[in-house]
Write an enzyme that holds these catalytic residues in place. Sequence first.
Site, PDB file in Angstrom:
ATOM      1  N   ASP A   7       0.790  -1.267   0.043  1.00 11.97           N
ATOM      2  CA  ASP A   7       0.104   0.134  -0.034  1.00 11.97           C
ATOM      3  C   ASP A   7       0.848   1.211   0.114  1.00 11.97           C
ATOM      4  OD1 ASP A   7      -2.248   1.831   0.738  1.00 11.97           O
ATOM      5  OD2 ASP A   7      -3.397  -0.075   1.039  1.00 11.97           O
ATOM      6  N   HIS A  48      -3.655   5.970   3.103  1.00 12.33           N
ATOM      7  CA  HIS A  48      -4.284   4.802   2.642  1.00 12.33           C
ATOM      8  C   HIS A  48      -3.793   3.497   3.307  1.00 12.33           C
ATOM      9  CE1 HIS A  48      -5.711   1.706  -0.094  1.00 12.33           C
ATOM     10  NE2 HIS A  48      -6.832   2.388  -0.624  1.00 12.33           N
ATOM     11  N   SER A  73     -11.145  -1.016  -0.680  1.00 11.05           N
ATOM     12  CA  SER A  73      -9.789  -1.014  -0.107  1.00 11.05           C
ATOM     13  C   SER A  73      -9.901  -1.031   1.246  1.00 11.05           C
ATOM     14  CB  SER A  73      -9.374   0.276  -0.300  1.00 11.05           C
ATOM     15  OG  SER A  73      -8.440   0.644  -1.492  1.00 11.05           O
TER      16      SER A  73
END
Lengths: 85, 663
Positions: free
Chosen positions: B34, B111, B441
């Site tokens: 990520d 994220h 996600s």
Amino acid sequence: GKTYNVHIVYLGEKQHDDPDLITDSHHDLLAKIVGSKEKASELMVYSYRHGFSGFAAKLTESQAQKIAELPGVVRVMPNSLHRLQ
Amino acid sequence: TTRSWDYLSLSPQTPSNLLHKSNNGDGVIIGIFDTGIWPESKSFTENGLGPVPSRWKGVCEPGESFDPTKHCNRKLVGARWFVNGFLAEYGLPLNASGETEYLSPRDANGHGMHTASTAAGSFVGNVSYRGLARGTARGGAASARVAVYKVCWNVLGGQCASADILKAFDEAIHDGVDVLSLSIGFWIPLYSDVDERDGIATGSFHAVTRGITVVCGAGNDGPSAQTVQNTAPWILTVAASTMDRAFVTSITLGNNKTLVGEAMFTRREIGLTGLLYPESHGLDPTASGVCQALQLNRTKVAGKVVLCFTSMTRRVAVTSATAAVRKAGGVGLIVAKHPNSALYPCPGDFPCVEVDYEAGTKILYYIRSTRFPLVKLSSSKTVIGRPVSAKVAYFSARGPNSIEPAILKPDIAAPGVNILAATSPLDPFADSGYVMHSGTSMATPHISGIVALLKALHPAWSPAAIKSALVTTAWRNGRSGSLIFAEGSPQKQADIFDYGGGIVNPNAAADPGLVFDMETADYIHYLCAMHYNNSAISRLTGNITNCPVQKLSVLDVNLPSITIPSIGSTSITVTRTVTNVGPPNSTYRPIIEPPSGIVVSVNPEVLVFNSTVKKVSFKVTVATTHQMNTGYMFGSLIWSDKVHFVRIPLSVRTEMFQPYGDE
């Protein structure tokens, strides 16, 4: 024809377990196309050598085509971008 | 995560659930591909954790604002970064687009923090998002260890190069991760399973054949069909659902009628004030009231709440309407749009409340019926539990699988809407290090955390066995027994192309009874059935492979689902093999719920297991009574020993002649 882009040269499952030897073999393979090991080191981006065998290197389109024709090369593909989900 | 794990029946207060049986996933290492990590976050403290598993061979790599001796610990056991493939395309500096970025594992985007803390974050109490969703933020496998592989860079919203992703797979396999979590996808049309441009399919093949489960998101291109990504059969592909939580805002009209909308508006309520719909007086009387094209007159709008309508589902309609209303001096906004539970606060915590067209029309008729329309907007409140029901999220990408529809995708659904988890302090939406985000996600690390718990409990289970356990035990009804719906226009009852096996049921997955196991030979069967050539398959697998002359059927790949994309007047028989992972002496009988108009029979009709017989094969014969082309019809085949209910989704499409663009 002189533009260098990252290509992934995929060789499939690794043939033995010594990662340094695998990386050497990648440099040798690339040197066959670009002319020298020094130039190969310069153009190499990654050597994939633990989970599978292959490498990423900066290549011109004609170099990518030539390397794709070498024995043992499964596929040569241009690098591409993914996105977050 | 202040609610999602409780919704999935993984509360630490419940004494006998998977959380306790697996010791919170202790000893398992989850690799996260990520945008990196913000190691100072409370979600990654090492308190209470034992030593790093001795088999771990990974490292923490130094870099900009990242010191391994300070920032890695018994929780964050590995941190690597891969940028060369990206830089070769993009060039330096990385912050050319105006975003902050670090040439190190440090996460500027947020994220990666969100996904890592959802999968394996430590318990952090009293977390909320601007007062909403208050509770304990935590990962599913709170005692699992985290290894971060930063492959995505904070450029144009987050970009990741396939050359970097492949290198991360290469190193993660070497390092000794047990689970890999990738909230990363591609664009439709997809590359094939053996095309290295999709670094995820190739890298994950090598990971899975070494026993590492690879969990990927289905993508956010829903609700259109055939949008699902990461469709290789060795990947565990995750759809996003909502959970039993909503953020509701009361809209009280001047006639004392109250409607309920959704918002993340946490300021003091907007007391009774003027309400306006920007009517136009030309040939198109609704033109002025379109949210993304509001034409507002400051003298009319100042001090008022504005109602607008939009057919856009993307957030841009709400943000542009907010900007227009604020600029014209308005004090609030009501947006009538297609329902989509994914919420964000509007800039400046401006009150922007979302309602559906029905509520929007009621408000419009009220405005048109009175000379001085008034409205009061209450601040948002968190509602949990019944009667809020889970749905498949609007954005969650849908099947069928556009590469090979016989391979059911997505596999499973998990909460991925309005998930509160840790983030980078540089995340513009952050509130004290935590933020609410939505996407597949966010669903993906929920499954990764559960896989870590299952790995801790059943270390010998293969990735396919884990996938099977998740798919065959998933909830196909809501927690209160009601049906699960899928958001869209219109909303509909969810089917397997929305959520695969259903919404994940972790405690049932811990004891599935039977599993549909697969090993490298089964994946070769798939690759041969897909007509990939022998040399490519041989190189992929490392062994000389000659696909049999007699064509293999992709329908016989040993998946925990049966999807028949085309059946005509001739019946079709498919084969499956189940492995008993329950009590050794077990007898299973089938319960068939056939799709409408489809005749299904099973042979043998009894599966008997004992201490020597652990695997049994069976055949399922399917015939159609339809005389014309149909869409997909849905049913189930359940094997039961009266304790376990091993449900495999069954879907069949009748094609009496060549189809023409049917989904």
